[in-house]
Design a protein around this motif. Structure first.
Motif: not given
Lengths: 291, 264
Positions: A263-288
């Motif tokens: 359960v910890i693994g799955v939750l950590g994975f899912l919330t990490d995905r949320v952070i990545v999604k947020l990251n991609n949105r906020v940093l859309s200006w930076s291709p790298q």
């Protein structure tokens, strides 16, 4: 004349056909690539579970449950109705308690670490004041804080939150400092010549320019927060996924401990995905910095 | 032209600059005295290490002179200001802002209302011909487009003096020619004063009213040459080549003199 025109037309259609062909080819290659990604990504853990199952059967161990037994335990932990013990159907409570602590600690770490990192990175006096102390405190393992945190915060969720906070704080702080220090100094010059000074500089230049590194720190810190929840819930709290794992140990119910781990693994994975999604949105200006 | 119009707009008086590099002190600029008229296009030219970029950075207010001072319109400058806009060789655009946001950055700092900011941004996006790219990020632009944004960004902030530090040095020849052309058009249209650092004699002679030749060790002004060719200038004309040759000779004669001195 007509003949020339005809030839030109033929050449054109030939060219178009070629282009269409290559588009089709490229699309097929991309689909194949995606299928391979899924097969490999899902297949590997499935393979591991099969190996686990075979190993348990072959050794006939009673210490480690088989995947089937863990699945049954997971069902009971989620819906109840099989063992009808203290853990049946309690998954939501444990998840909520743990998330409170993980995110309490994580957000406190972010709320303190990001501004402090910006200040330390940008203001020399603050750096001189705090850097030695932080360098001294940082190598101390979070687990070493356990006794002291129980004295300071008592035997309750606050001690757990404090430990999670400590674990998430340093990666967020250090990455933010690194982010500020590696901003191209020309950007500060450009901003000041355009009339941006003082606190506006922090908000408009320092913060967004350090954002890639800050997100890196948030991702790392978030990972540590989930890692530390087990330690944090060793402080004697009755609920939470960490305490479920500790109970599994003391009751010799390894299936319960493994369920907590999953359960910890799955939750950590899912919330990490949320952070990545947020990251991609906020940093859309930076291709790298896109994933 | 009468005296009032001729009065120096930008005055660099007795400026020297020493840097500390480790325990050593390096004299980057000897004594520099230079005045530039309003609306003039001046090129600073010289071999690398002659302090031309340092001088430009002092005028921008990014660095303080060791001695001396600089005044614009009689007011001593104490730091970076929106009256002097620097265009960097590596653009220094804000990568997280779109073209429009980069150009609107200066007006936004002045606290104008949104409508005014948008009007200014539109005007300067149009001036540099980037209407179709207004919502792109710098990472999605070519070098030439980025430098257009950098120019528009300082003009949108009402800069009267454009400080350009080898702005076209990183561009390919074709784009460079195009941007030189556009810069001259913008200069004619807006009447800004330009100080342009370059190490290309051809670029200096093509653009400038006046070429200031600098020499190294420590940096000082070696010659101050008026370029009186009519505009638009034709780089292939004999007149242009004659001027270019004389500026080149001035630049290289000094270099060989220095080499002789160091050999002796």
């Amino acid at each position: 004349m007509d003949e020339v025109a005809g030839k030109a037309l033929d050449g054109g259609t030939l060219h178009a056909a070629h282009a269409e062909e290559s588009v089709k080819l490229r699309r097929r290659r991309r689909t194949l690539d995606r299928i391979r990604g899924i097969v490999l990504g899902v297949g590997f853990p499935v393979l591991l579970v099969v190996l686990w199952d075979l190993a348990v059967r072959y050794t006939e161990t009673r210490l480690i449950p088989s995947p089937r037994e863990v699945a049954v335990m997971m069902y009971d932990f989620t819906f109840g109705g099989i063992y009808d013990d203290a853990f049946s159907g309690t998954i939501v409570t444990h998840i909520l308690r743990s998330m409170e602590r993980v995110y309490g600690g994580f957000f406190t770490a972010a709320a303190l670490g990001i501004p402090l990192g910006l200040m330390i990175g940008r203001v020399k006096v603050v750096r001189q004041l705090l850097d030695p102390t932080i360098s001294l405190l940082r190598p101390i393992p979070v687990t070493a804080w356990l006794p002291l945190s129980m004295i300071l915060f008592g035997l309750g969720p606050n001690a757990a939150i404090f430990l999670v906070f400590l674990g998430a704080f340093y990666p967020i702080l250090l990455n933010t400092i690194f982010g500020v220090r590696s901003v191209d100094p020309r950007l500060f010059e450009a901003a000041s010549m355009l009339g941006c000074t003082g606190s506006a500089m922090f908000r408009q230049i320092v913060l967004p320019a350090s954002m890639p590194a800050i997100f890196n720190g948030l991702r790392l810190g978030h990972g540590f927060a989930w890692i530390l929840i087990v330690v944090g819930e060793m402080t004697g709290v009755p609920t939470g996924l960490g305490s479920v794992i500790m109970d599994g140990r003391t009751l010799s119910r390894t299936d319960l401990a493994i369920v907590g781990m999953i359960v910890i693994g799955v939750l950590g994975f899912l919330t990490d995905r949320v952070i990545v999604k947020l990251n991609n949105r906020v940093l859309s200006w930076s291709p790298q910095h896109h994933e | 032209m009468n005296d009032a119009e001729r009065r120096p707009y930008l005055a660099i008086g007795g400026v020297t600059k020493r840097f500390a590099v480790g325990d050593e002190e390096i004299e980057a600029l000897g004594r520099i005295d230079l005045t530039i008229d309003k609306g003039q296009f001046a090129c600073l030219i010289g071999a690398s290490g002659c302090g031309k970029s340092t001088l430009l950075r002092i005028v921008a207010g990014f660095e303080e002179p060791t001695n001396g001072g600089i005044s614009v319109h009689g007011n001593a400058i104490t730091g970076p200001g929106s009256d002097r806009g620097m265009v960097f060789q590596d653009y220094a655009l804000f990568p997280w802002m779109t073209v429009r946001e980069n150009i609107a950055f200066g007006p936004r700092q002045r606290g104008l209302v949104k409508k005014e900011i948008n009007a200014i941004a539109d005007k300067y996006i149009k001036l540099v011909g980037l209407e179709r790219f207004a919502d792109r990020f710098p990472s999605q632009l070519s070098g030439g487009m980025k430098q257009r944004v950098a120019i528009a960004r300082v003009l949108a902030n009402d800069a009267n003096i454009l400080l350009m530090d080898e702005p076209f040095g990183a561009l390919d020849a074709l784009t460079r020619e195009q941007l030189q052309d556009e810069l001259l058009q913008i200069w004619t249209r807006t009447g800004v004063t330009v100080i342009f650092v370059t190490h290309s004699v051809e670029e200096a002679v093509l653009l400038a009213d006046r070429v200031v030749v600098m020499t190294a060790g420590p940096g000082r002004i070696d010659a101050d040459l008026a370029i009186e060719l009519s505009r638009p200038r034709d780089v292939s004309s004999p007149e242009f080549n004659a001027v270019r040759r004389s500026v080149s000779e001035r630049l290289t004669s000094h270099m060989s003199r220095r080499e002789l001195r160091s050999a002796a």
